[in-house]
Design an enzyme around this catalytic site. Structure first.
Site, PDB file in Angstrom:
ATOM      1  N   ASP A   1      -8.000  -5.227   0.173  1.00 29.09           N
ATOM      2  CA  ASP A   1      -8.358  -6.295  -0.852  1.00 29.09           C
ATOM      3  C   ASP A   1      -7.924  -7.851  -0.698  1.00 29.09           C
ATOM      4  OD1 ASP A   1      -7.510  -3.333  -2.666  1.00 29.09           O
ATOM      5  OD2 ASP A   1      -9.608  -4.537  -2.583  1.00 29.09           O
TER       6      ASP A   1
ATOM      7  N   HIS B   1       0.869  -1.184  -0.259  1.00 34.45           N
ATOM      8  CA  HIS B   1      -0.066  -0.101  -0.006  1.00 34.45           C
ATOM      9  C   HIS B   1       0.962   1.386   0.089  1.00 34.45           C
ATOM     10  CE1 HIS B   1      -3.038   2.867   1.246  1.00 34.45           C
ATOM     11  NE2 HIS B   1      -4.031   1.775   0.768  1.00 34.45           N
TER      12      HIS B   1
END
Ligand code: SDX
Length: 433
Positions: free
Chosen positions: A368, A310
């Site tokens: 996710d 991320h």
């Protein structure tokens, strides 16, 4: 924001005069250096592809601490909202800055409920798509098309019109996502029901049919509602920045949200949940994990561990932890505790978190990684995962868009560049080229 006593001084080795810039402090998080006068003062631009060190705006909606793995909507930790609030309360909070009391919640829910139907002619847009069209292409098209039905709420400078557009978008996204699914299945569209909650309504529009009563499963509805809360907003991510940039030109809210949906579709962003599940299916079994990890580490392969890493989180994405819990609850409710994909995902997570490649790059599971497994267990097809993400993020996009419109500091977004192309040259006539 407060101007701090600190100043930033930029000095140049070529003897050009130094320039000073104000530093602003937020309520929490990194200070910012206001460089708006840099070009006028030095004739130079900053250079920051991917905006690794750039704050595009000031905002009071969502705060992320990437090092601590913390996420707050209007100051409330996501862990508490996921347990003590539902998605409608979270929508109210993101839009208005405060959690609703009972009366405010009921009024908000009633208003949203009464806007869940789409214009009857909307159904004709679906017929132009192939049945196997990706749902995100259908959503980009149909959400953008909403602008053609609501000429009464396109004036972005009218707060009342902005409010009705917000309600329409929040209310109609589930209807459009469910219609995209029904169209792909060749099943009749299901009309929303005003006696169901937001998430129960969506589950019925997805999995109900006109031939029998749909039985609501409260555990699955609560799981979906939590998925929506976890995906609702996330500071200035790529799709939110897209919505803000589109909105900075004065485009109407339906066009801006359609632009956000288009950006979210990418596998590096909202499309990662679909890609993560596809990846798990391709790995197939725990025995294949070591070979896959080697592929990921091989710089010559473009293989990435989807659902990992991320730009901001250099620790566990707090949403991933909550998503893993939701996974477990749903699989237990459905008697799927031995779901092979869930076991594979947990094993892959364990191996990756003990592998120097991922540890040294601070790559942790993000929202996710598990969301695909729980959505699969809810019966949602892989191709619709990002559509669900878009349905959830619509509230965040609208809240951020509203904040931008109301911000006196905002101007049309127009970045510059470092030009590395050809200098000026003459065009030779065709027969001399
Ligand atoms: C979302 O911004 C948001 O807030 C987004 C989001 C939201 O709610 O809006 O949180 C939603 O988009 C979550 C992220 C979903 N995407 C994925 O899971 C796709 C896989 N992740 C990567 O594509 C990547 O981690 C990004 C895009 C998420 C972040 O990329 P960055 O910040 O540009 O980091 P990078 O690509 O520069 O990576 C740093 C290093 C690189 O290696 P080196 O060049 O240093 O050797 O880490 C490697 C990368 O190759 N790396 C990965 C990896 N992610 C980064 N290697 C393998 N697998 C990965 N997943």
């Amino acid at each position: 924001m407060n101007t701090s006593d600190n100043k930033a001084t930029l000095s140049f080795s070529d003897g050009s005069p130094s320039v000073e810039f104000p530093i602003y402090k937020g309520t929490v998080g990194p200070d910012v250096i206001d460089i708006r006068k840099l070009y006028a003062g030095t004739g130079k631009f900053t250079y920051d592809p991917g905006f690794m060190s750039t704050a595009s705006c000031n905002s009071s909606i969502t705060y992320i601490d990437g090092d601590k793995g913390e996420l707050q909507y209007r100051g409330y930790p996501i862990e508490q909202l996921a347990v003590n609030a539902d998605f409608m309360e979270s929508c109210y909070l993101l839009l208005n800055g405060e959690l609703p009391n009972n009366v405010q919640k009921q009024e908000f829910v009633d208003t949203v409920t009464k806007h869940t139907m789409v214009h009857e002619q909307m159904q004709f847009f679906f017929r132009g798509f192939r049945r196997d069209a990706h749902p995100m292409s259908v959503l980009v098209g149909t959400v953008g098309a909403l602008a053609s039905f609501y000429h009464d709420s396109l004036d972005i400078n009218d707060a009342k019109q902005r409010e009705i557009s917000a309600i329409r978008l929040i209310a109609k996204m589930p209807t459009l996502v469910a219609m995209a699914y029904k169209y792909s299945m060749g099943q009749p569209f299901m009309y929303p029901r005003n006696d169901l909650s937001y998430s129960a309504n969506f589950m019925r529009m997805m999995f109900g049919n006109p031939c029998e009563e749909y039985k609501v499963n409260d555990v699955l509805v609560r799981a979906l509602d939590r998925i929506l809360i976890l995906h609702a907003d996330h500071e200035q991510n790529a799709s939110t920045s897209t919505v803000r940039l589109a909105g900075s030109s004065g485009a109407n809210p339906f066009a801006c949200i359609a632009a956000g949906i288009a950006c979210l579709w990418g596998p590096a962003h909202g499309g990662a949940n679909e890609a993560a599940l596809t990846m798990l299916k391709e790995i197939g079994s725990v025995d294949n994990i070591p070979a896959f990890i080697e592929q990921v580490k091989d710089k010559n392969s473009s293989v990435k561990l989807m659902g990992f890493g991320h730009r901001v989180y250099k620790n566990f994405d707090p949403r991933a932890k909550l998503m893993r819990e939701t996974c477990y609850e749903v699989l237990e409710e459905l008697g799927l505790q031995d779901d092979p994909l869930f076991k594979l995902a947990m094993e892959l997570e364990k191996i990756a978190l003990n592998d120097e490649y991922f540890v040294s790059r601070k790559l942790y599971p993000n929202v996710d990684f598990y969301s695909g497994i729980v959505q699969s267990a809810l019966g949602i097809p892989v191709s619709l995962f990002t559509g669900i993400f878009a349905m959830a993020r619509t509230i965040g996009w609208i809240a951020q868009w509203n904040e931008m419109i109301a911000d006196p500091e905002q101007k049309i977004g127009r970045p510059r560049q470092l030009f590395v192309g050809s200098t000026v040259r003459d065009v030779k006539p065709l027969d001399q080229r």
